[in-house]
Design a protein around this motif. Structure first.
Motif, mmCIF file in Angstrom:
data_model
loop_
_atom_site.group_PDB
_atom_site.id
_atom_site.type_symbol
_atom_site.label_atom_id
_atom_site.label_comp_id
_atom_site.label_asym_id
_atom_site.label_seq_id
_atom_site.Cartn_x
_atom_site.Cartn_y
_atom_site.Cartn_z
ATOM 1 N N GLN A 108 0.836 -1.197 0.000
ATOM 2 C CA GLN A 108 0.000 0.000 0.000
ATOM 3 C C GLN A 108 0.871 1.248 0.000
ATOM 4 O OE1 GLN A 108 -3.183 -0.143 2.851
ATOM 5 N NE2 GLN A 108 -3.329 2.071 2.986
ATOM 6 N N GLN A 109 1.914 1.241 0.807
ATOM 7 C CA GLN A 109 2.818 2.384 0.851
ATOM 8 C C GLN A 109 3.528 2.603 -0.484
ATOM 9 O OE1 GLN A 109 1.629 4.055 3.636
ATOM 10 N NE2 GLN A 109 3.712 4.787 3.544
ATOM 11 N N ARG A 110 3.740 1.525 -1.210
ATOM 12 C CA ARG A 110 4.367 1.651 -2.524
ATOM 13 C C ARG A 110 3.372 2.069 -3.600
ATOM 14 N NH1 ARG A 110 6.993 1.010 0.824
ATOM 15 N NH2 ARG A 110 7.248 3.194 0.387
ATOM 16 N N GLY A 111 2.105 2.193 -3.218
ATOM 17 C CA GLY A 111 1.080 2.627 -4.164
ATOM 18 C C GLY A 111 0.379 1.505 -4.890
ATOM 19 N N ASP A 112 0.704 0.244 -4.579
ATOM 20 C CA ASP A 112 0.058 -0.891 -5.252
ATOM 21 C C ASP A 112 -1.110 -1.359 -4.388
ATOM 22 O OD1 ASP A 112 -0.688 -3.145 -6.647
ATOM 23 O OD2 ASP A 112 1.375 -3.784 -7.038
ATOM 24 N N PHE A 113 -2.224 -0.631 -4.485
ATOM 25 C CA PHE A 113 -3.386 -0.939 -3.655
ATOM 26 C C PHE A 113 -4.034 -2.264 -4.053
ATOM 27 C CE2 PHE A 113 -2.938 3.654 -3.260
ATOM 28 C CZ PHE A 113 -3.059 3.822 -1.886
ATOM 29 N N THR A 128 -8.646 4.417 -0.363
ATOM 30 C CA THR A 128 -9.079 4.446 -1.768
ATOM 31 C C THR A 128 -10.514 4.971 -1.882
ATOM 32 O OG1 THR A 128 -9.641 2.089 -1.553
ATOM 33 C CG2 THR A 128 -7.514 2.628 -2.536
ATOM 34 N N VAL A 137 1.418 6.634 3.412
ATOM 35 C CA VAL A 137 1.120 7.158 2.083
ATOM 36 C C VAL A 137 0.094 8.282 2.155
ATOM 37 C CG1 VAL A 137 -0.748 5.522 1.565
ATOM 38 C CG2 VAL A 137 0.616 6.481 -0.303
ATOM 39 N N ARG A 197 5.043 11.558 -8.555
ATOM 40 C CA ARG A 197 3.793 11.285 -7.850
ATOM 41 C C ARG A 197 2.875 12.500 -7.816
ATOM 42 N NH1 ARG A 197 2.521 6.520 -7.573
ATOM 43 N NH2 ARG A 197 1.487 6.665 -5.544
ATOM 44 N N ALA A 230 -0.554 11.591 -8.692
ATOM 45 C CA ALA A 230 -1.119 10.429 -8.006
ATOM 46 C C ALA A 230 -2.286 10.900 -7.142
ATOM 47 C CB ALA A 230 -0.065 9.753 -7.142
ATOM 48 N N THR A 290 -3.414 9.898 -4.452
ATOM 49 C CA THR A 290 -3.077 9.917 -3.022
ATOM 50 C C THR A 290 -2.307 11.175 -2.643
ATOM 51 O OG1 THR A 290 -1.093 8.638 -3.551
ATOM 52 C CG2 THR A 290 -3.025 7.410 -2.770
ATOM 53 N N HIS A 291 -1.739 11.855 -3.632
ATOM 54 C CA HIS A 291 -0.903 13.031 -3.383
ATOM 55 C C HIS A 291 -1.635 14.322 -3.763
ATOM 56 C CE1 HIS A 291 2.024 9.903 -2.974
ATOM 57 N NE2 HIS A 291 3.039 10.725 -2.844
#
Length: 816
Positions: free
Chosen positions: A214-219, A250, A517, A549, A552, A554-555
């Motif tokens: 999740q922290q790497r962005g691979d939800f 998400t 994240v 990012r 992204a 999330t950002h």
């Protein structure tokens, strides 16, 4: 804000000096005291060992036992002292030095732990326990590479130990060694697949692995991993928590809520699930449903923990009468006797429990109900009784009497963090700001995370302009919190940047981005803001555009910062920013943060209906975003929908009580609507948890002026507060107080305020003229004359006629 109520747990009555005092009477043998410690009765063990430790040269085993008992009672500073003396003795047993190192680490002095462990390893290089503790000390002091080096030695010597692999994984994540981290994940997966591994270990690993992805962005991968684990262990609290966190991240809030509801229906007797779902409902603004859920649960199984959960829910919702009812039922569930029974012996409960219950009664204004509790404490723990007496005085609006009670209690109970926090509040209300700082500092030292002192104290210091002191206070709190609190890290970075420690701020933000994240975009935006201040807006925009990012979802805070700065570069740049924003929104239509950024852009253009729709969509997607409620309230206020705006501001404050701005906006909105009485009550309430808020103090000055009471004591006290917390209040804080002091004939105070304004370059001509008038009133006209003459030489000086008349008067006085 104090801790929630409870009937369990205990705290050691504080000691000024547990060693080196006059010898105390020994009533319990060392052996029996040690047994109490082994049974988990740490308060009793501490009291039993205290006389043994009070002799001039206590035996080593007594020092070790006493230090360990103090550590268990959350008294690290005293515990470290005892263990340090034991560890340096020649007859120190094999476990004393490790205990001393653990005490240093848990007490926040990790660097000292590194030095001591290194010294011990020089004498015993093969001591794996000491090596392990040095690794932990390195990690606590952010020396991750050194921590990893020690841990890898241990892992090589102890293969197939899951906990060592998991700790190695966490360190690899900290230093961003992603390939190595994934190797450790695969290694752990193989280990945990073997027979004999506990369910707890497997579910903990599954949650950790999912959070890594999740922290790497691979939800998607994170969700796949979690769902596999949940199929094997449905209802596991660790996995459920990880899955709800992922779904919330998400913006699938409804799905997460339905999942929790289904699990509670399937497992109605699992208290952790029930209370967790209730907490979620509260966060969603569905407090009534949460209360009904807990009421149904206690009806089915009247367990003390469920009654306490209901009491805490009502306490947070300021339903104090309801809290009293739930607390009464919790007491009955705990000891089997209703509170209404005159035969109830309150002494059956721990003093700490009685204190917590009494505090609830006092806050609810049920002083007659608190009386027998206070009476029982007056016999067993007189200091606690005095603290509750002070709480009553504070509740009844007499901070001076409250402070007197607290100070009396501190003579025998000096380190009660909650009481010190309340004493700080009383001192602020009395205008004793320096004393308040001392008490907040004491509360922070006694228990770094037990009260909000760790947040209030740094903000008070920062609002005074004492940035380095503020940074030191927050570092103290951070170093003593096992959890890497993102809010603390953000504040540390902000204070670091404000203190010109820019590398420190950047490092802290990089760590924050890797930790969570959800905070990565905020960290990126904050760093860009600092770059803009130091190197200009163009450099900040370039910094953001270098990030892969930036778009992204999330950002979204980083994109918002880019849009805001880009839009300031003229019409062409604004058109470019709008086009990119439109594409970004189209690509992420179901992301709450993206909709919020759209709302900000529309609000900045005064397109209020469009902004309202964007915020409403954001809150539909994720109703737990406190900043969205706050900003939505601003839109509604500008549309003239005052009551709806107040509801939005209140919801934001409920979700994030540590933030002051929504409450401040609510008060401002009421002032603009000429609803002064309501606004005044809100400012008073705001200044209790946020005493440093100079702008709120100035708002109260405005309210008093509008109500025709500009010269009353409250208005003066607020002006004085704004002057003290000038970094938040701005230049006006100095001027309002100077004028108020002049009106009261307090010339020295006025002079100091004007001189502070001059020093900072605030409205220099007005400040200089104010200083001159204060000097004249102080009888120092001789000093004022040359300054007044110099001021009159300046063409831009506005008060020329009045100043010339004053100069003539002063000259006449000199001649006379």
């Amino acid at each position: 804000m104090l801790a929630t109520v409870g009937l369990v747990g205990c705290q050691d009555p504080a000691l000024d000096d547990p060693m080196g005092l006059d010898a105390l009477e020994i009533k319990v043998s060392v052996e029996d005291a040690a047994r109490l410690g082994r049974e988990g009765k740490y308060t009793e063990a501490t009291e039993a060992l205290r006389p043994h430790a009070s002799v001039p040269s206590p035996p080593t085993n007594v020092l070790a036992l006493y230090g360990s008992a103090l550590m268990q009672n959350q008294r690290p500073s005293l515990g470290v002292w005892a263990l340090a003396r034991a560890a340096e003795r020649p007859d120190a047993g094999p476990q004393i030095r490790p205990a001393y190192l653990r005490a240093l680490i848990s007490g926040g002095d990790s660097l000292a732990a590194v030095d001591a462990a290194t010294r011990y390893l020089e004498a015993s290089p093969d001591d794996e326990q000491i090596l392990d503790l040095r690794s932990q000390a390195y990690a606590s002091s952010f020396q991750y590479e050194n921590a990893l080096a020690d841990l890898e030695i241990l892992a090589d010597e102890n293969p197939d130990v899951p906990i060592l692999v998991e700790r190695t994984l966490n360190l690899l994540i900290q230093i961003e060694e992603w390939d190595g981290a994934r190797e450790r994940i695969a290694e752990l997966r193989e280990m945990l697949a073997k027979d004999g591994v506990s369910q707890e270990a497997r579910t903990s690993f599954c949650a950790t692995a999912a959070q890594f992805e999740q922290q790497r962005g691979d939800f998607e991968l994170a969700e796949t991993e979690l769902r596999k684990c949940l199929e094997q262990h449905p209802g596991d609290l660790t996995l459920v928590g990880a899955m709800t966190e992922l779904l919330d991240a998400t913006d699938r809030v409804d799905e997460a809520t339905r999942m929790m509801a289904d699990l509670v229906e399937e497992h109605p007797k699992r208290q952790g699930l029930v209370t967790g779902y209730a907490e979620r409902l509260v966060a969603l603004g569905r407090r009534d449903e949460a209360e009904q859920l807990l009421l149904d649960a206690v009806e089915a199984a009247p367990h003390v923990n469920l009654w306490l959960a209901l009491a805490n829910l009502r306490l947070e919702g300021e339903d104090l009468e309801g809290t009293v009812v739930a607390m009464d039922r919790a007491v009955e569930a705990a000891i089997g006797v209703p509170v209404s029974d005159p035969a109830l012996d309150w002494g059956r409960l721990l003093p700490e429990s009685r204190f917590g219950i009494g505090d609830v009664y006092v806050r609810a204004g049920r002083f007659e109900r608190a009386a027998p509790l206070i009476a029982s404490l007056r016999e067993d723990e007189p200091a606690m009784a005095l603290l509750l007496d002070g709480r009553i005085e504070l509740q009844q609006g007499d901070p001076a009497a409250a402070l007197e009670r607290f100070q009396e209690a501190f003579r025998t109970y000096p380190s009660n963090a909650g009481a010190r926090y309340l004493a700080g509040r009383a001192a602020v209300e009395l205008g004793e700001f320096d004393l308040a700082l001392e008490y907040y500092q004491d509360a922070l030292r006694a228990d770094p995370t037990g009260t909000d002192a760790g947040f209030v104290l740094p903000q008070m210091l920062a609002a005074e302009g004492r940035l380095t002191w503020a940074l030191d206070a927050l570092v103290f709190r951070f170093a003593r919190d096992a959890e890497r609190n993102p809010r603390v890290m953000r504040m540390l970075a902000r204070l670091g940047a404000a203190s010109a420690y820019h590398e420190y701020a950047e490092t802290m933000r990089a760590t924050l981005a890797e930790l969570d994240v959800a905070w990565a975009g905020i960290a990126l935006a904050d760093q860009a803001r600092d770059i803009s201040i130091v190197a200009g807006r163009k450099s900040a925009i370039e910094y953001l555009e270098r990030s892969d990012r930036l778009e992204a979802p999330t950002h979204y805070e980083a994109f918002s910062a880019w849009y805001r700065m880009k839009a300031l570069d003229g019409a062409e740049a604004l058109a470019e920013a709008d086009a990119r924003l439109e594409r970004w929104v189209a690509a992420n239509p179901e992301v709450a943060g993206v909709q919020m950024v759209l709302g900000r852009a529309l609000f900045a253009k005064d397109e209020l209906e469009g902004a309202r729709a964007a915020y409403e969509r954001a809150l539909e997607l994720n109703p737990t975003l406190h900043s969205a409620h706050h900003e939505y309230g601003r839109v509604l206020a500008k549309l003239g929908r005052v009551d709806a705006a107040l509801a939005a501001f209140d919801r934001s404050t409920e979700l994030a009580p540590y933030e002051a701005e929504a409450a401040y906006e609510a008060a401002k909105t009421l002032v603009e609507a000429d609803r002064y009485d309501e606004a005044a009550e809100r400012v008073r309430a705001l200044l209790i948890p946020h005493p440093w808020h100079g702008q709120a103090a100035l708002l109260m000055v405005d309210i008093a002026r509008a109500q025709g009471r500009a010269g009353d004591d409250e208005a003066y006290a607020m002006a004085r507060r704004a002057d003290r917390y000038h970094q938040n209040a701005g230049p006006r804080g100095h001027f309002e107080f100077a004028r108020a002091a002049m009106a009261r004939g307090e010339w020295d105070a006025a002079l100091a305020a004007y001189e502070a304004a001059i020093e900072k370059g605030y409205e220099v001509l007005d400040s200089r003229y104010g200083r001159i008038r204060a000097l004249v009133e102080l009888g120092r006209g001789g000093e004022a004359v040359p300054e007044l003459q110099a001021l009159l030489q300046l063409e831009e000086f506005p008060a020329r006629v009045e100043a010339e008349a004053l100069l003539e008067t002063l000259r006449a006085q000199e001649e006379g």
